[in-house]
Write an enzyme that holds these catalytic residues in place. Structure first.
Site, short mmCIF file in Angstrom:
data_model
loop_
_atom_site.label_atom_id
_atom_site.label_comp_id
_atom_site.label_asym_id
_atom_site.label_seq_id
_atom_site.Cartn_x
_atom_site.Cartn_y
_atom_site.Cartn_z
N GLY A 237 0.83 -1.19 0.00
CA GLY A 237 0.00 0.00 0.00
C GLY A 237 0.86 1.24 0.00
O GLY A 237 1.94 1.26 -0.61
N CYS A 238 0.42 2.27 0.69
CA CYS A 238 1.13 3.55 0.73
C CYS A 238 2.58 3.36 1.17
O CYS A 238 2.86 2.88 2.26
CB CYS A 238 0.42 4.49 1.70
SG CYS A 238 1.34 5.99 2.05
N PHE A 239 3.52 3.74 0.30
CA PHE A 239 4.93 3.52 0.64
C PHE A 239 5.41 4.42 1.77
O PHE A 239 6.39 4.12 2.44
CB PHE A 239 5.85 3.61 -0.58
CG PHE A 239 5.63 4.75 -1.53
CD1 PHE A 239 5.12 5.98 -1.14
CD2 PHE A 239 5.97 4.58 -2.87
CE1 PHE A 239 4.95 7.02 -2.04
CE2 PHE A 239 5.80 5.63 -3.79
CZ PHE A 239 5.29 6.85 -3.36
#
Length: 203
Positions: free
Chosen positions: A36-38
């Site tokens: 998901g969001c890095f």
């Protein structure tokens, strides 16, 4: 005399088996994870002793040098991912896998937490056969444990070309702590992680 000694040392080094010769400089290895969001995947790896650097970026797609806007459109085939550079003498790949699992939702095939779309799916990108075997064993052990209330959909894939994200994404959680904390809370990431895995381990 010095020339003879130097030549002898060089011949001894060249006579070493390939693996042994390589081990002389194996102080840096690379792992790649998508969760998901890095921004949110970076902090737990940065905390690990033996992790040398983390780089948010994009991998697994078809377009060369993609931009954030192109990747988030979901049309390039890339995943938001994190490249982890580590010293294998200080932290093993198996430990990196443990941290990865504990920081994602392995049951979500449509993305991660509030971020949906193919670019936010979870995956392990193995850079060699050793990582591939370790990742498959780790996933199988987690499935067998029965800890999770569903089927694990996180894929294990061969590593593809990794493209570092734009400069403003690097260390975002450090450079923009207020907006990062709000985003993470609003996305429900920690609430979902606690439901899946229990309270986070104390540092």
């Amino acid at each position: 005399m010095k020339r003879i000694a130097l030549l002898a040392s060089l011949l001894m080094f060249l006579a070493l088996p390939p693996a042994q010769a390589q081990n002389r400089d194996q102080t840096r290895a690379v792992a790649i994870f998508a969760g998901g969001c890095f921004w949110c995947l970076e902090p737990p790896f940065d905390k690990l002793d033996g992790v040398l650097a983390t780089t948010p970026g994009y991998t697994g797609g078809t377009k060369a040098d993609p931009t954030y806007e192109q990747v988030t459109s979901g049309r390039t085939g890339h995943y938001e991912a994190l490249q982890v550079e580590y010293d294998p003498a200080r932290v093993g790949y198996e430990r990196l896998l443990e941290v990865f699992w504990r920081n994602i939702d392995p049951l979500d095939a449509g993305g991660q937490f509030c971020d949906k779309g193919p670019q936010y799916r979870s995956a392990i990108f193995a850079v060699d056969d050793g990582q591939l075997a370790a990742a498959e064993a780790s996933k199988a052990a987690l499935e067998k444990s029965g800890k999770l209330p569903g089927r694990i959909v996180t894929e294990i894939l061969p590593a593809a070309k990794f493209y570092p994200a734009e400069a403003y994404h690097q260390d975002y959680y450090r450079k923009n702590p207020t907006s990062y904390t709000y985003y993470r809370w609003n996305c429900g990431r920690d609430r979902r992680l606690e439901r899946l895995w229990g309270p986070p381990p104390k540092s």
